[in-house]
Design a protein around this motif. Sequence first.
Motif, PDB file in Angstrom:
ATOM      1  N   LEU A  10       0.828  -1.202   0.000  1.00 50.88           N
ATOM      2  CA  LEU A  10       0.000   0.000   0.000  1.00 50.88           C
ATOM      3  C   LEU A  10       0.862   1.252   0.000  1.00 50.88           C
ATOM      4  O   LEU A  10       0.432   2.304  -0.452  1.00 50.88           O
ATOM      5  N   GLY A  11       2.085   1.125   0.501  1.00 47.97           N
ATOM      6  CA  GLY A  11       2.980   2.270   0.523  1.00 47.97           C
ATOM      7  C   GLY A  11       3.221   2.833  -0.870  1.00 47.97           C
ATOM      8  O   GLY A  11       3.363   4.043  -1.039  1.00 47.97           O
ATOM      9  N   ASN A  12       3.268   1.950  -1.854  1.00 49.69           N
ATOM     10  CA  ASN A  12       3.526   2.389  -3.223  1.00 49.69           C
ATOM     11  C   ASN A  12       2.253   2.863  -3.912  1.00 49.69           C
ATOM     12  O   ASN A  12       2.261   3.881  -4.598  1.00 49.69           O
ATOM     13  N   ILE A  13       1.193   2.096  -3.763  1.00 47.51           N
ATOM     14  CA  ILE A  13       0.029   2.323  -4.615  1.00 47.51           C
ATOM     15  C   ILE A  13      -0.980   3.257  -3.956  1.00 47.51           C
ATOM     16  O   ILE A  13      -1.661   4.020  -4.618  1.00 47.51           O
ATOM     17  N   TRP A  14      -1.038   3.219  -2.643  1.00 46.69           N
ATOM     18  CA  TRP A  14      -1.953   4.111  -1.929  1.00 46.69           C
ATOM     19  C   TRP A  14      -1.214   5.315  -1.337  1.00 46.69           C
ATOM     20  O   TRP A  14      -1.577   6.463  -1.546  1.00 46.69           O
ATOM     21  N   ARG A  15      -0.116   5.057  -0.600  1.00 46.86           N
ATOM     22  CA  ARG A  15       0.488   6.138   0.174  1.00 46.86           C
ATOM     23  C   ARG A  15       1.330   7.077  -0.686  1.00 46.86           C
ATOM     24  O   ARG A  15       1.257   8.297  -0.536  1.00 46.86           O
ATOM     25  N   PHE A  16       2.131   6.523  -1.588  1.00 45.64           N
ATOM     26  CA  PHE A  16       3.005   7.380  -2.395  1.00 45.64           C
ATOM     27  C   PHE A  16       2.210   8.432  -3.181  1.00 45.64           C
ATOM     28  O   PHE A  16       2.527   9.620  -3.101  1.00 45.64           O
ATOM     29  N   PHE A  44       4.984   4.446 -11.199  1.00 47.10           N
ATOM     30  CA  PHE A  44       3.888   4.114 -12.104  1.00 47.10           C
ATOM     31  C   PHE A  44       2.520   4.293 -11.447  1.00 47.10           C
ATOM     32  O   PHE A  44       1.543   4.625 -12.118  1.00 47.10           O
ATOM     33  N   ALA A  45       2.453   4.111 -10.142  1.00 46.57           N
ATOM     34  CA  ALA A  45       1.184   4.383  -9.461  1.00 46.57           C
ATOM     35  C   ALA A  45       0.834   5.868  -9.612  1.00 46.57           C
ATOM     36  O   ALA A  45      -0.320   6.223  -9.855  1.00 46.57           O
ATOM     37  N   GLY A  46       1.836   6.723  -9.504  1.00 48.19           N
ATOM     38  CA  GLY A  46       1.603   8.151  -9.702  1.00 48.19           C
ATOM     39  C   GLY A  46       1.145   8.455 -11.117  1.00 48.19           C
ATOM     40  O   GLY A  46       0.192   9.202 -11.339  1.00 48.19           O
ATOM     41  N   LEU A  47       1.832   7.827 -12.090  1.00 49.35           N
ATOM     42  CA  LEU A  47       1.476   8.067 -13.494  1.00 49.35           C
ATOM     43  C   LEU A  47       0.071   7.556 -13.812  1.00 49.35           C
ATOM     44  O   LEU A  47      -0.578   8.029 -14.730  1.00 49.35           O
TER      45      LEU A  47
END
Length: 459
Positions: free
Chosen positions: A24-30, A264-267
């Motif tokens: 979740l740190g990458n896809i939700w939190r970042f 990529f989660a940001g993009l």
Amino acid sequence: MQGREQFATRFGFIFAAVGSAVGLGNIWRFPYMLGENGGFAFLIAYFICIALIGLPVLLAEFTVGRRGQSDAIHSFENIKSKSFGKIGGFLGVLSGTLILSFYGVIAGWVFYYLFSYITGAAGNVESGGFEGFFGEFIASPVGPVVWHFLFMAVVIGVVFFGIKKGIEIANRTFMPMLAVLIIVLAVFGLTMDGAGEALSFMFTPDFNALGDINVWGAAVGQAFFTLSLGMGAMITYASYLPKESRLPSAAGTVVVFDTFFAVFAGLMIFPIVFTFGMEPGAGPGLLFMTLPEAFSQWGLGGTIFGIFFFLFVGIAALSSAISLLEVGVSWAMRRFNVGRKPTTLVAGSIITLFGVLSAISQGAVPALTQMKLFAFLDPSSDTITFLDILDKFTAQYTLALGGLVTALFVGWGWNRIEALRETGLQDTAIGAVWIWFLRIVAPAGILYIVITNFINMIG
Ligand code: PHE
Ligand code: NA
């Protein structure tokens, strides 16, 4: 003493470490941190923190774990120092407990979305309706608690039976699929109207913003959170490693995969944010309000994407949550001299019950939703939710201090030659650089950011 459990293969360890990191740190939190902290400035501060602090500390945790061959506290003691072990271990168990308690809540939201896509409820939401859909769900006193319980039951079940294999195989299968799905969604996002605005939000240089200490506090916190550092998770995992595996390349692999998933989660998320005129600084709800809007444009195809997406994110969250629980369980088993099963049940239940406070802090109970105490942790507002307090407090303070302890231990406390020998970096320039990063750069960076943030908050 029995022989210590070991990963069957080097890849087993890499998968477990990557599984712990990617979550979740990458896809939700970042994305939500990026949105709250002005986009580009945060991205740059984050890259700097990953390179100068995260990577060296990750390698330090691997080194302590493999050499110490024990849980997060005892590994320090086995190598040399009781006091480092005590402080580091205390911070680790504290962070792990607090983080898992709210991590289970967010993961519960993910599984609720998965369920809603399967039943068709999410597919029926009209365009623009996901703010309401999400808002209603998290403000209810029952749903978020139930989904949190269900998720935690699975986490406890896995740690209880110690099914390393199951989780390893699930990660090995689903992580590549999640990567493909994220790339597809990012490419799709870049065809949307808001893509230009999203790219300039993420990549337009604005170096003035780097003068904002809040941005650095957020970035260093995210670096620790996303790499599972500062709480003994990576120490514990590396303690199951056979001697012959190479630690530096393992650390590099974890950082590369983890960063890939975050960027990529940001993009994937920001083009949707700007296309639908949403708030980039929407906070923890960002993922749950934006992505479904894009899915809903695709009709049935979007529903299918929704099912796969939330399934994979849920599995990524599961592998991280397992590593969070394992730290406390492996410590408590030795400390109180009880078996794995009762320890897992007791520790898991305490953490799960504590998590209820976070689950009902999103509107159900006003006293937990609009807290004044600790509101400084979120500079963008004068109140803060209980969940946000735990999220920001652990990342910015307890994880950072836990990482500081490890850096100082390997840099100064332990014998330099032995530390270098354990990593295979003796007599190399990289090894020398690594030691000096642990001695000076990482501690100075962490202390500067933590202290300035702290002064900022009381001032
Ligand atoms: N690194 C995990 C993530 O990004 C969270 C985590 C933090 C896991 C600390 C273990 C320890 O989701
Ligand atoms: Na991560």
